[in-house]
Design a protein around this motif. Sequence first.
Motif, PDB file in Angstrom:
ATOM      1  N   VAL A 709     -59.970 -69.742  25.493  1.00 25.55           N
ATOM      2  CA  VAL A 709     -61.093 -69.323  24.655  1.00 25.55           C
ATOM      3  C   VAL A 709     -62.049 -68.441  25.446  1.00 25.55           C
ATOM      4  O   VAL A 709     -62.528 -67.402  24.952  1.00 25.55           O
ATOM      5  CB  VAL A 709     -61.819 -70.555  24.083  1.00 25.55           C
ATOM      6  N   GLU A 710     -62.342 -68.830  26.683  1.00 25.76           N
ATOM      7  CA  GLU A 710     -63.241 -68.026  27.517  1.00 25.76           C
ATOM      8  C   GLU A 710     -62.666 -66.635  27.766  1.00 25.76           C
ATOM      9  O   GLU A 710     -63.390 -65.632  27.738  1.00 25.76           O
ATOM     10  CB  GLU A 710     -63.496 -68.745  28.833  1.00 25.76           C
ATOM     11  N   LEU A 711     -61.360 -66.561  28.011  1.00 28.79           N
ATOM     12  CA  LEU A 711     -60.726 -65.263  28.228  1.00 28.79           C
ATOM     13  C   LEU A 711     -60.828 -64.402  26.974  1.00 28.79           C
ATOM     14  O   LEU A 711     -61.135 -63.199  27.045  1.00 28.79           O
ATOM     15  CB  LEU A 711     -59.263 -65.456  28.618  1.00 28.79           C
ATOM     16  N   CYS A 712     -60.582 -64.993  25.799  1.00 31.46           N
ATOM     17  CA  CYS A 712     -60.641 -64.234  24.557  1.00 31.46           C
ATOM     18  C   CYS A 712     -62.045 -63.706  24.302  1.00 31.46           C
ATOM     19  O   CYS A 712     -62.219 -62.532  23.936  1.00 31.46           O
ATOM     20  CB  CYS A 712     -60.174 -65.122  23.404  1.00 31.46           C
ATOM     21  N   LEU A 713     -63.059 -64.539  24.493  1.00 34.18           N
ATOM     22  CA  LEU A 713     -64.430 -64.105  24.243  1.00 34.18           C
ATOM     23  C   LEU A 713     -64.867 -63.046  25.240  1.00 34.18           C
ATOM     24  O   LEU A 713     -65.602 -62.114  24.904  1.00 34.18           O
ATOM     25  CB  LEU A 713     -65.364 -65.315  24.287  1.00 34.18           C
ATOM     26  N   ARG A 714     -64.398 -63.185  26.480  1.00 37.19           N
ATOM     27  CA  ARG A 714     -64.738 -62.162  27.490  1.00 37.19           C
ATOM     28  C   ARG A 714     -64.050 -60.842  27.145  1.00 37.19           C
ATOM     29  O   ARG A 714     -64.640 -59.761  27.287  1.00 37.19           O
ATOM     30  CB  ARG A 714     -64.299 -62.645  28.875  1.00 37.19           C
ATOM     31  N   ALA A 715     -62.786 -60.921  26.681  1.00 38.70           N
ATOM     32  CA  ALA A 715     -62.069 -59.699  26.319  1.00 38.70           C
ATOM     33  C   ALA A 715     -62.695 -59.029  25.111  1.00 38.70           C
ATOM     34  O   ALA A 715     -62.704 -57.796  25.008  1.00 38.70           O
ATOM     35  CB  ALA A 715     -60.601 -60.026  26.039  1.00 38.70           C
ATOM     36  N   ALA A 716     -63.251 -59.828  24.206  1.00 36.97           N
ATOM     37  CA  ALA A 716     -63.841 -59.253  22.995  1.00 36.97           C
ATOM     38  C   ALA A 716     -65.008 -58.338  23.316  1.00 36.97           C
ATOM     39  O   ALA A 716     -65.231 -57.329  22.630  1.00 36.97           O
ATOM     40  CB  ALA A 716     -64.276 -60.370  22.050  1.00 36.97           C
ATOM     41  N   THR A 717     -65.763 -58.666  24.341  1.00 36.39           N
ATOM     42  CA  THR A 717     -66.922 -57.838  24.692  1.00 36.39           C
ATOM     43  C   THR A 717     -66.515 -56.482  25.267  1.00 36.39           C
ATOM     44  O   THR A 717     -67.334 -55.576  25.339  1.00 36.39           O
ATOM     45  CB  THR A 717     -67.798 -58.579  25.706  1.00 36.39           C
ATOM     46  N   ALA A 718     -65.249 -56.361  25.674  1.00 41.49           N
ATOM     47  CA  ALA A 718     -64.778 -55.085  26.204  1.00 41.49           C
ATOM     48  C   ALA A 718     -64.472 -54.079  25.104  1.00 41.49           C
ATOM     49  O   ALA A 718     -64.174 -52.915  25.390  1.00 41.49           O
ATOM     50  CB  ALA A 718     -63.532 -55.303  27.063  1.00 41.49           C
ATOM     51  N   PHE A 719     -64.534 -54.517  23.833  1.00 39.11           N
ATOM     52  CA  PHE A 719     -64.245 -53.644  22.702  1.00 39.11           C
ATOM     53  C   PHE A 719     -65.435 -53.661  21.743  1.00 39.11           C
ATOM     54  O   PHE A 719     -65.339 -54.173  20.620  1.00 39.11           O
ATOM     55  CB  PHE A 719     -62.976 -54.115  21.979  1.00 39.11           C
ATOM     56  N   PRO A 720     -66.576 -53.110  22.142  1.00 40.03           N
ATOM     57  CA  PRO A 720     -67.781 -53.185  21.299  1.00 40.03           C
ATOM     58  C   PRO A 720     -67.665 -52.399  20.011  1.00 40.03           C
ATOM     59  O   PRO A 720     -68.421 -52.637  19.064  1.00 40.03           O
ATOM     60  CB  PRO A 720     -68.875 -52.614  22.206  1.00 40.03           C
ATOM     61  N   GLY A 721     -66.746 -51.466  19.930  1.00 47.79           N
ATOM     62  CA  GLY A 721     -66.603 -50.681  18.713  1.00 47.79           C
ATOM     63  C   GLY A 721     -65.852 -51.408  17.622  1.00 47.79           C
ATOM     64  O   GLY A 721     -65.777 -50.914  16.498  1.00 47.79           O
ATOM     65  N   ALA A 722     -65.267 -52.564  17.921  1.00 48.09           N
ATOM     66  CA  ALA A 722     -64.532 -53.353  16.929  1.00 48.09           C
ATOM     67  C   ALA A 722     -65.224 -54.702  16.799  1.00 48.09           C
ATOM     68  O   ALA A 722     -65.149 -55.531  17.703  1.00 48.09           O
ATOM     69  CB  ALA A 722     -63.077 -53.530  17.355  1.00 48.09           C
ATOM     70  N   ARG A 723     -65.906 -54.921  15.688  1.00 47.40           N
ATOM     71  CA  ARG A 723     -66.617 -56.177  15.497  1.00 47.40           C
ATOM     72  C   ARG A 723     -65.685 -57.284  15.013  1.00 47.40           C
ATOM     73  O   ARG A 723     -65.968 -58.453  15.203  1.00 47.40           O
ATOM     74  CB  ARG A 723     -67.768 -55.980  14.499  1.00 47.40           C
ATOM     75  N   TRP A 724     -64.629 -56.906  14.341  1.00 42.93           N
ATOM     76  CA  TRP A 724     -63.651 -57.885  13.847  1.00 42.93           C
ATOM     77  C   TRP A 724     -62.359 -57.690  14.646  1.00 42.93           C
ATOM     78  O   TRP A 724     -61.702 -56.678  14.544  1.00 42.93           O
ATOM     79  CB  TRP A 724     -63.399 -57.669  12.361  1.00 42.93           C
ATOM     80  N   GLN A 725     -62.007 -58.673  15.485  1.00 45.07           N
ATOM     81  CA  GLN A 725     -60.884 -58.521  16.409  1.00 45.07           C
ATOM     82  C   GLN A 725     -59.912 -59.691  16.248  1.00 45.07           C
ATOM     83  O   GLN A 725     -60.328 -60.837  16.080  1.00 45.07           O
ATOM     84  CB  GLN A 725     -61.370 -58.476  17.858  1.00 45.07           C
ATOM     85  N   ASN A 726     -58.639 -59.381  16.346  1.00 47.75           N
ATOM     86  CA  ASN A 726     -57.583 -60.400  16.359  1.00 47.75           C
ATOM     87  C   ASN A 726     -56.845 -60.304  17.682  1.00 47.75           C
ATOM     88  O   ASN A 726     -56.229 -59.281  17.987  1.00 47.75           O
ATOM     89  CB  ASN A 726     -56.599 -60.175  15.210  1.00 47.75           C
ATOM     90  N   TRP A 727     -56.903 -61.371  18.462  1.00 47.86           N
ATOM     91  CA  TRP A 727     -56.286 -61.396  19.782  1.00 47.86           C
ATOM     92  C   TRP A 727     -55.063 -62.290  19.778  1.00 47.86           C
ATOM     93  O   TRP A 727     -55.060 -63.371  19.183  1.00 47.86           O
ATOM     94  CB  TRP A 727     -57.275 -61.901  20.830  1.00 47.86           C
ATOM     95  N   ASP A 728     -54.015 -61.826  20.474  1.00 42.92           N
ATOM     96  CA  ASP A 728     -52.843 -62.659  20.747  1.00 42.92           C
ATOM     97  C   ASP A 728     -52.865 -63.029  22.218  1.00 42.92           C
ATOM     98  O   ASP A 728     -52.867 -62.143  23.088  1.00 42.92           O
ATOM     99  CB  ASP A 728     -51.550 -61.913  20.420  1.00 42.92           C
ATOM    100  N   LEU A 729     -52.853 -64.312  22.507  1.00 38.77           N
ATOM    101  CA  LEU A 729     -52.853 -64.801  23.879  1.00 38.77           C
ATOM    102  C   LEU A 729     -51.618 -65.652  24.102  1.00 38.77           C
ATOM    103  O   LEU A 729     -51.182 -66.386  23.199  1.00 38.77           O
ATOM    104  CB  LEU A 729     -54.115 -65.625  24.185  1.00 38.77           C
ATOM    105  N   ALA A 730     -51.059 -65.565  25.290  1.00 38.20           N
ATOM    106  CA  ALA A 730     -49.835 -66.294  25.614  1.00 38.20           C
ATOM    107  C   ALA A 730     -50.100 -67.280  26.743  1.00 38.20           C
ATOM    108  O   ALA A 730     -50.440 -66.862  27.852  1.00 38.20           O
ATOM    109  CB  ALA A 730     -48.727 -65.319  26.023  1.00 38.20           C
ATOM    110  N   PRO A 731     -49.958 -68.584  26.491  1.00 37.30           N
ATOM    111  CA  PRO A 731     -50.067 -69.566  27.574  1.00 37.30           C
ATOM    112  C   PRO A 731     -48.795 -69.568  28.405  1.00 37.30           C
ATOM    113  O   PRO A 731     -47.785 -70.157  28.018  1.00 37.30           O
ATOM    114  CB  PRO A 731     -50.266 -70.889  26.822  1.00 37.30           C
ATOM    115  N   ASP A 732     -48.809 -68.863  29.544  1.00 41.27           N
ATOM    116  CA  ASP A 732     -47.609 -68.775  30.355  1.00 41.27           C
ATOM    117  C   ASP A 732     -47.796 -69.549  31.655  1.00 41.27           C
ATOM    118  O   ASP A 732     -48.816 -70.185  31.891  1.00 41.27           O
ATOM    119  CB  ASP A 732     -47.243 -67.312  30.623  1.00 41.27           C
ATOM    120  N   ALA A 733     -46.766 -69.498  32.505  1.00 39.97           N
ATOM    121  CA  ALA A 733     -46.751 -70.301  33.720  1.00 39.97           C
ATOM    122  C   ALA A 733     -47.852 -69.905  34.694  1.00 39.97           C
ATOM    123  O   ALA A 733     -48.281 -70.713  35.520  1.00 39.97           O
ATOM    124  CB  ALA A 733     -45.383 -70.185  34.399  1.00 39.97           C
TER     125      ALA A 733
END
Length: 776
Positions: A709-733
């Motif tokens: 969740v922290e990674l997703c929220l941090r990544a969201a701030t890197a795209f200020p021009g998109a207020r509605w964002q859909n992220w795909d995250l992969a829990p890997d090794a």
Amino acid sequence: MDADLPKRCFLRLKSKIEVPVLAFGSGLTLLGTLRCLGRAGIPVHVASPATGYARRSRWCRPLATPIPESPDPAALADALRALPFERAVLMPCTDTSSAAVAGLPAELADRFPASISSSEVQGMLVDKARFSEALRRFHVPHPHTLSVRSVDDLESLPESCFARAFLKPCDSQHFSAKYGVKAFRCTDRKSAALRYEEVSQDGLELMLQEYIPGPATSHYFLDGFVDRDGRILAAFARRRLRMNPSDFGNSSCMVSVPIEEVGPAIPPLEGLLQGLRFRGIFSVEFKRDSEDGAFKLLDLNARPWWYIEFAFQCGMNMPRLAYRDALRLPVDAIPDYRAGRRCVFIQRDWGACRRLFKAGQLSRRAWVRDWLWSEKAIAAWDDPLPAFWDAAMLVSRRVDRVLPRAGIFGKLRARAALLPEALHARRSTGRSLLAQCGDLLRLRMSPIRLRSAEYYDFRLYDPRYSMADRCAFAGEGMKKEIHRRLNNKAWEVLMTDKLVQAAYLDAAGLPHARVYAIATTEPRLHGGARCFAEPGPLAGFLRSGMRYPSFVKPIKGNEGRSCHSLTAYDGATDRLVLGSGKRIRVEEFLEGLMDPTGFGFLFLERLESHTLVSAMCGPTVSSIRMIVLLHDAGPELLHADWGIPAGRSQVSNFAKGETGNLIGGLDIATGRVTKVLGGVGRGRREVELHPISGRHMKGFVLPDWREAVELCLRAATAFPGARWQNWDLAPDAEGTRTPGTELFGGRLRRAVSHRKGDPRGAAGPVPRDLRLPRGP
């Protein structure tokens, strides 16, 4: 006896039988079985999911909760115990259901009897390799057959063996479902080896069998019934007149012949059935060898077959015999039948007739005679609806091929496809067609602009939900509005171009899969990744320069389409090993890459699934979809779901259930799975156990949830021009990484995994904050 009764006499019989039949199967075999039993006054309930023209038969009574077809006797036993019937006769019409019925525990034998052989005999008859050994053991004439366990078995044979041979599956039902044919012809050792490698990678076994030359009229069928005492009480002979396809096809036109015409084939068949202690309905295919005149046994089906109704029309009601034998009632033999009767399956016979017309082997007069003065496979005067339904579907398919897929015709086609869904909604919920039309009109004119397909796909017709509940669904109609109000179009390239996105994620310091190579028509640069514009250099790179395992995906694309997982390169055979285990030549793999957008492909690092996740759902990397709304004060996580790999696909995308994968709703506070759904359309259902691992999915907590969740929220701030964002995250090794983001992807996944109440309810609410200022 049945043979002495007029053809339609069963229509006048009144049923005094209380024990019903539970029939398993579909298509023509099920339809013929229903008619044979229904005309005898025997009540029939269809246990399998009834679809197609068989569903329209006047004698078809589907169960309220169909029993999924499975060869597992334990699964069938559990389903039967839950049925309200005090007693019922089981009538399996497929190899899969026959295996399950034959293996039922003895405790259910009295409540659910069946006239069928033991599970060992049924398994041997379905496994064509074991069946071939039984033919040799009981000295039944048959084509020479060799079980192929490896390519070495083919290499050890002389080249002359392949001139008159073909590859035949050990499991014909699964093979036919996979490849759409009964067998593969092979002209030499090389073609046989290539076919064997292709099929063996799908987990299917093959045999090399001698091909007996001759026309379709060389094929004979001997159908019958063996009772519980081993007596053959009925024997019906027919000869094939035409078949489609011309080689390894099914009969499209046939004629009943006197039993004496197949007299030499009867003694060895009797010895086989007695030696196996066979019981039940059977259909045996022979081919008369033109060289020695012997009848060679090709196949044996230990169940009802396609044209079982044709045997009834000639005077032999095999399902009725099986019914009485299962209940241990007296069963009389049927000594004779009407010979010289013809049967035609018009839908299949037309292709055979056209081919024979061109070859000059069939006259128009003979064709008209066969079609007019013969029994029809589907049509029946006393049961007309299946024929009308099949004709309507045939016309619909023809029209669909002719009419353009765009414009008004495309819209009409889409509306017509929803009619079966509307009828199903009326049957399942009682909501009338008029009420459904009213819902569709109001929802289409509402601010959400809901589409008709979405209304049925998510079962918003359920009368338990009010119109306010239905209007709380954010469907496809809201996509453009949300995108217009919340996202700056100038930022769209960062969301849709995976290569540009990878470079931006690098610059932002966000973890993601590394790029190994780029395949495009025009040169593009990305760090140390090599770019290839021609297939030749790329093939060389895959052989010597690529780092494996790797993952291939389009630079532009969604829902996991055209993605491939590469495990390794086998230099000894010059083949790529795919994630599914299949091996394929390098050039063939590159030729098969489908680029729907023309932007090319990325060859990426293949992420390895987290150990806890792989223990739950296998090695395919799963993905977490997070929907984020970027406020001026910061990002807010609105929704999360989990794409669960469960099918043969190398990605975890749900894609409306078409991939066979599952989708799970997640508690955004803890990462705990709240509900898992699977299936397509009206077959969508809640799933408790993972189909591969067998573990309970509900209540499972995804690892490292807080970090994700922290990674997703941090990544969201890197795209200020998109207020509605859909992220795909992969829990890997190595920890959670970000395969990518979209402006408005995953609308369907959100709707499916989070519904109010139960899996049939409405979807989650529409975001209310649509007046946010647009991004810079």
